[in-house]
Design a protein around this motif. Structure first.
Motif, mmCIF file in Angstrom:
data_model
loop_
_atom_site.group_PDB
_atom_site.id
_atom_site.type_symbol
_atom_site.label_atom_id
_atom_site.label_comp_id
_atom_site.label_asym_id
_atom_site.label_seq_id
_atom_site.Cartn_x
_atom_site.Cartn_y
_atom_site.Cartn_z
ATOM 1 N N ALA A 255 -27.951 15.341 16.736
ATOM 2 C CA ALA A 255 -26.962 14.452 16.338
ATOM 3 C C ALA A 255 -25.806 14.977 15.601
ATOM 4 N N THR A 256 -25.511 16.219 15.727
ATOM 5 C CA THR A 256 -23.914 16.587 14.907
ATOM 6 C C THR A 256 -23.096 16.177 15.914
ATOM 7 N N ASP A 257 -21.928 16.308 15.241
ATOM 8 C CA ASP A 257 -20.629 16.343 16.235
ATOM 9 C C ASP A 257 -20.652 17.276 17.135
ATOM 10 N N GLU A 258 -20.997 18.259 17.247
ATOM 11 C CA GLU A 258 -20.880 19.189 18.393
ATOM 12 C C GLU A 258 -21.928 18.958 19.389
ATOM 13 N N CYS A 259 -23.021 18.423 19.020
ATOM 14 C CA CYS A 259 -24.122 17.775 19.896
ATOM 15 C C CYS A 259 -23.582 16.751 20.737
ATOM 16 N N ILE A 260 -22.894 15.579 19.917
ATOM 17 C CA ILE A 260 -22.614 14.520 20.448
ATOM 18 C C ILE A 260 -21.379 14.792 21.621
ATOM 19 N N GLU A 261 -20.562 15.683 21.152
ATOM 20 C CA GLU A 261 -19.267 16.322 22.062
ATOM 21 C C GLU A 261 -19.815 17.042 23.787
ATOM 22 N N VAL A 262 -20.677 17.902 23.361
ATOM 23 C CA VAL A 262 -21.437 18.290 24.400
ATOM 24 C C VAL A 262 -22.153 17.298 25.231
ATOM 25 N N LEU A 263 -22.832 16.436 24.837
ATOM 26 C CA LEU A 263 -23.433 15.248 25.627
ATOM 27 C C LEU A 263 -22.559 14.733 26.461
ATOM 28 N N LYS A 264 -21.406 14.292 25.751
ATOM 29 C CA LYS A 264 -20.219 13.417 26.363
ATOM 30 C C LYS A 264 -19.830 14.253 27.638
ATOM 31 N N ARG A 265 -19.904 15.659 27.735
ATOM 32 C CA ARG A 265 -19.287 16.092 28.732
ATOM 33 C C ARG A 265 -20.136 16.229 29.867
ATOM 34 N N TYR A 266 -21.433 15.825 29.862
ATOM 35 C CA TYR A 266 -22.180 15.939 30.865
ATOM 36 C C TYR A 266 -22.872 14.347 31.202
ATOM 37 N N LEU A 267 -22.167 13.538 30.818
ATOM 38 C CA LEU A 267 -22.604 12.020 31.183
ATOM 39 C C LEU A 267 -22.114 11.767 32.658
ATOM 40 N N GLN A 268 -21.628 12.526 33.289
ATOM 41 C CA GLN A 268 -21.158 12.325 34.877
ATOM 42 C C GLN A 268 -21.818 13.544 35.555
ATOM 43 N N ASP A 269 -22.794 14.256 34.879
ATOM 44 C CA ASP A 269 -23.472 15.210 35.754
ATOM 45 C C ASP A 269 -23.938 14.664 37.133
ATOM 46 N N PRO A 270 -24.084 15.666 38.233
ATOM 47 C CA PRO A 270 -24.430 15.216 39.373
ATOM 48 C C PRO A 270 -25.914 14.960 39.409
ATOM 49 N N ARG A 271 -26.559 15.518 38.545
ATOM 50 C CA ARG A 271 -28.123 15.201 38.555
ATOM 51 C C ARG A 271 -28.518 14.121 37.620
ATOM 52 N N PRO A 272 -29.076 13.039 38.371
ATOM 53 C CA PRO A 272 -29.436 11.683 37.466
ATOM 54 C C PRO A 272 -30.381 11.827 36.190
ATOM 55 N N VAL A 273 -31.221 12.762 36.357
ATOM 56 C CA VAL A 273 -32.252 13.207 35.237
ATOM 57 C C VAL A 273 -31.097 13.853 33.951
ATOM 58 N N VAL A 274 -30.222 14.402 34.462
ATOM 59 C CA VAL A 274 -29.457 15.057 33.184
ATOM 60 C C VAL A 274 -28.389 14.122 32.894
ATOM 61 N N ARG A 275 -27.800 13.173 33.708
ATOM 62 C CA ARG A 275 -26.811 12.298 33.103
ATOM 63 C C ARG A 275 -27.566 11.263 32.309
ATOM 64 N N GLU A 276 -28.497 10.615 32.779
ATOM 65 C CA GLU A 276 -29.397 9.621 32.035
ATOM 66 C C GLU A 276 -29.903 10.336 30.722
ATOM 67 N N SER A 277 -30.298 11.328 30.585
ATOM 68 C CA SER A 277 -30.765 12.042 29.406
ATOM 69 C C SER A 277 -29.731 12.038 28.399
ATOM 70 N N CYS A 278 -28.406 12.459 28.838
ATOM 71 C CA CYS A 278 -27.192 12.484 28.052
ATOM 72 C C CYS A 278 -26.926 10.983 27.442
ATOM 73 N N GLU A 279 -27.143 9.929 28.407
ATOM 74 C CA GLU A 279 -26.958 8.619 27.843
ATOM 75 C C GLU A 279 -27.870 8.037 26.967
ATOM 76 N N VAL A 280 -28.985 8.434 27.261
ATOM 77 C CA VAL A 280 -29.998 8.192 26.249
ATOM 78 C C VAL A 280 -30.013 9.164 24.973
ATOM 79 N N ALA A 281 -29.569 10.291 24.911
ATOM 80 C CA ALA A 281 -29.443 11.162 23.893
ATOM 81 C C ALA A 281 -28.367 10.643 23.080
ATOM 82 N N LEU A 282 -27.219 10.149 23.544
ATOM 83 C CA LEU A 282 -26.269 9.687 22.630
ATOM 84 C C LEU A 282 -26.522 8.372 21.861
ATOM 85 N N ASP A 283 -27.392 7.437 22.550
ATOM 86 C CA ASP A 283 -27.999 6.540 22.110
ATOM 87 C C ASP A 283 -28.737 6.869 20.624
ATOM 88 N N MET A 284 -29.619 8.056 20.989
ATOM 89 C CA MET A 284 -30.668 8.563 19.803
ATOM 90 C C MET A 284 -29.515 9.121 18.736
#
Length: 306
Positions: A255-284
């Motif tokens: 949950a550093t700023d760097e982590c949050i920035e990279v997660l936001k980049r993959y919120l629209q990833d073509p793979r559902p498992v990856v983009r959902e993980s990014c959504e959940v990870a940003l909530d975490m």
């Protein structure tokens, strides 16, 4: 079981979990609340969700059932492992969960899938069988490094704390995965720069299952020194989705700023498992950076509504 919880409140939390109209992050919080509550009703609520479309959610359902270590979860986990229509990521987690429960009667089932056509499932069942052997042989009394985490791991830590030996074992592809997992958990428990760098090398292993476990371990450690390795795993679009998803969740827990920035980049990833993980990870990450007392807080919301 937490005190002052009635069955109706547990069922209400279960309704949040199965509600496909809710954001994945809310359903995740409900799932982890049920895991913490435990008991048969919570297991029934979790079990109802295995027909969901989300591979990520079903993977986490299996994980939570294994961590609960309640034999009442065995029938549903068995059926998920046996169901070839389920994604290998979900079946693998069901196999790992059965290993975590550690019932010796599961040996025959795990033997049946240790050569499964899905490599992730086969490798998981091989490791789970070794864990059953370890439990049966009173391995729990072995003097091993103490885990600072409350998780039930797929393998115990190694009996050595020689970092060179551990790193060599970790990366030795001729050794059984179980032994390499043991080295991995020892390196995790050390939590030094040297052990983190050794774990980072684990992303070069040929087994996707192994690489995903390295990412999971980094998520437990929540150590900023692992961020470069995790970023590289998530950013590699050719990497197996089970590794990228685990890297995303690990970044969310750091949950550093760097982590949050990279997660936001993959919120629209073509793979559902990856983009959902990014959504959940940003909530975490939001939780990690907030004064909230508890991530799995759906019970509080239910009580507030009641």
């Amino acid at each position: 079981m937490m005190e002052n919880i009635n069955t109706q409140e547990i069922l209400t939390i279960g309704n949040v979990l199965i509600d496909t109209t809710r954001p994945m992050k809310e359903r995740f919080r409900a799932l982890f609340t049920l895991r913490n509550l435990g008991g048969e009703t919570a297991i029934q609520c979790i079990s109802k969700c295995f027909n969901d479309e989300s591979v990520l959610l079903k993977h986490e359902l299996a994980y939570c059932l294994g961590q609960m270590q309640d034999k009442n979860a065995i029938p549903v986990l068995r059926s998920v492992l046996e169901d070839k229509q389920q994604d290998p990521i979900v079946r693998h987690e069901a196999g790992e969960a059965l290993g975590a429960i550690g019932d010796p009667d599961l040996r025959e089932l795990l033997e049946r899938y240790k050569d499964d056509s899905a490599i992730e499932v086969a490798e998981t069942c091989q490791i789970a069988l070794e864990r059953l052997n370890w439990v049966a042989n009173d391995g729990v009394t072995e003097k091993l490094s103490k885990s600072p985490y409350s998780s039930i791991d797929p393998a115990p830590p190694s009996s050595t704390n020689d970092i060179k030996l551990l790193k060599d074992t970790l990366m030795d592809e001729s050794k059984p995965l179980y032994d390499r997992y043991r080295a991995m958990f020892s390196l995790r428990n050390m939590a030094t720069t040297e052990s983190i760098n050794a774990l980072g090398e684990g992303f070069k292993a040929t087994s996707a299952l192994f690489r995903h476990e390295v990412a999971f371990v980094f998520g437990q450690m929540q150590d900023v020194r692992s961020v470069p390795f995790l970023k590289m795993a998530l950013e590699d679009t050719k990497e197996h989705e089970m590794v990228r998803h685990e890297a995303a969740e690990a970044l969310g827990s750091i949950a550093t700023d760097e982590c949050i920035e990279v997660l936001k980049r993959y919120l629209q990833d073509p793979r559902p498992v990856v983009r959902e993980s990014c959504e959940v990870a940003l909530d975490m990450s939001e939780y990690e950076n907030s004064p909230e007392f508890q991530y799995a807080n759906t019970l509080l919301a239910v009580k507030a509504q009641g």
